[in-house]
Design a protein around this motif. Structure first.
Motif, short mmCIF file in Angstrom:
data_model
loop_
_atom_site.label_atom_id
_atom_site.label_comp_id
_atom_site.label_asym_id
_atom_site.label_seq_id
_atom_site.Cartn_x
_atom_site.Cartn_y
_atom_site.Cartn_z
N TRP A 197 -12.42 -10.49 -30.10
CA TRP A 197 -11.65 -9.28 -30.37
C TRP A 197 -10.85 -8.90 -29.13
O TRP A 197 -11.29 -9.16 -28.00
N PRO A 198 -9.69 -8.28 -29.29
CA PRO A 198 -8.92 -7.86 -28.11
C PRO A 198 -9.61 -6.73 -27.38
O PRO A 198 -10.30 -5.90 -27.99
N GLY A 199 -9.42 -6.68 -26.05
CA GLY A 199 -9.95 -5.59 -25.26
C GLY A 199 -9.03 -4.39 -25.34
O GLY A 199 -8.00 -4.41 -26.01
N PRO A 200 -9.37 -3.29 -24.64
CA PRO A 200 -8.54 -2.08 -24.67
C PRO A 200 -7.09 -2.32 -24.27
O PRO A 200 -6.20 -1.64 -24.74
N GLY A 201 -6.86 -3.30 -23.39
CA GLY A 201 -5.49 -3.59 -22.97
C GLY A 201 -4.75 -4.53 -23.90
O GLY A 201 -3.57 -4.84 -23.68
N GLY A 202 -5.42 -5.02 -24.94
CA GLY A 202 -4.78 -5.90 -25.91
C GLY A 202 -4.98 -7.37 -25.65
O GLY A 202 -4.62 -8.20 -26.48
N TYR A 204 -7.24 -10.91 -24.97
CA TYR A 204 -8.47 -11.47 -25.52
C TYR A 204 -9.30 -12.13 -24.42
O TYR A 204 -8.74 -12.71 -23.48
N PRO A 205 -10.63 -12.05 -24.51
CA PRO A 205 -11.48 -12.77 -23.55
C PRO A 205 -11.34 -14.27 -23.76
O PRO A 205 -10.96 -14.73 -24.85
N GLU A 206 -11.64 -15.05 -22.73
CA GLU A 206 -11.56 -16.50 -22.84
C GLU A 206 -12.65 -17.01 -23.78
O GLU A 206 -13.73 -16.43 -23.89
#
Length: 279
Positions: A197-202, A204-206
């Protein structure tokens, strides 16, 4: 400072490029440059460092960018709420992540509708991490959040309930027949990497898992055998036939809260929160 100059500065500070900022604002570049120079003269400090190759923020510019975003958000919020207050019939905007809420949302809306003088509730479906922005900008009045996945920073909240999590798997997968599993069982499946899922900044984690923005997209990819996910138990109800939900014993519990901006003075928000906490 006037709002126009502040809006111009925020655009340049976010783009770090005068040409792109001018295009975003729909104006020519020379008047944009003049407006920024006038703002710097008025404040008595440089906000941007410019050379032939790039634009960077000064320390003062970094502060004004943060403050400017808040000011512009407040202006937008005031405009929207004033316009809505002028309508003949009061309304309330409740934002929830697409595909979540389920039984709670139905019960909440039905119970609130029986309240004397209940406002019309408009649902605003959003994607991950959009709730705070929608509340801060006045596009929504109240939200259902799921902690720790969603951020409630800067919002007032009331806890509604806490639940466990389930793994969503293709119905044909061997683990789908188990009555319960552990996180180690689901995170070590090379053929079904965990969805991201995308983080707050948009960003995605690796990882190898599919990049996901909503549950509809997610469930389609799981059914195709491309990914898997661990989500709150309530989001795994009423699944399509080619999916299965298996309880994950050691998954972190998820707490659902109802949230609203601390400056809200809407009677309808207070009534909806009261109904939600009584359910």
């Amino acid at each position: 400072m006037d709002i126009r100059e502040l809006r111009y500065f925020v655009a340049v500070a976010e783009e770090l490029h005068f040409g792109k900022a001018a295009q975003r604002l729909g104006i020519a570049q020379p008047p944009l440059s003049r407006a920024i120079a006038q703002l710097e003269r008025r404040l008595g400090t440089a906000l941007l460092e410019r050379n032939s190759r790039k634009v960077t923020l000064t320390g003062a510019g970094t502060v004004l960018l943060a403050e400017g975003r808040e000011i512009l958000s407040a202006v937008t919020r005031a405009e929207r709420r004033t316009q809505r207050a002028a309508t003949a019939h009061p309304s309330l905007v409740l934002t929830v992540k697409s595909g979540t809420g389920g039984e709670l949302l139905t019960k909440l809306l039905d119970a609130y509708a029986t309240e004397p003088g209940a406002a019309t509730v408009d649902l605003l479906l959003c994607e991950a991490h959009q709730h705070r922005r929608l509340l801060q900008e006045g596009q929504a009045d109240v939200a259902l959040l799921h902690l720790p996945f969603d951020s409630a920073a800067g919002l007032d909240t009331e806890t509604l309930y806490t639940e466990g999590q389930v793994a969503i798997l293709p119905a044909s997968h061997p683990l789908a027949t188990r009555s319960r599993i552990r996180m180690a069982d689901i995170t070590t499946l090379p053929e079904l990497p965990m969805a991201r899922w995308p983080g707050p900044g948009g960003s995605y984690p690796e990882g190898p898992g599919a990049e996901i923005r909503n549950l509809t997209q997610l469930f389609q990819l799981i059914a195709l055998g491309r990914t898997t996910v661990v989500i709150p138990e309530s989001a795994g109800t009423d699944l399509r036939r080619d999916l299965a939900a298996v309880p994950v014993l050691d998954a972190q519990p998820v707490t659902t809260v109802i949230a609203w901006p601390p400056h809200s003075r809407l009677r309808a928000v207070a009534d909806l929160v009261r109904v939600a906490t009584h359910l």
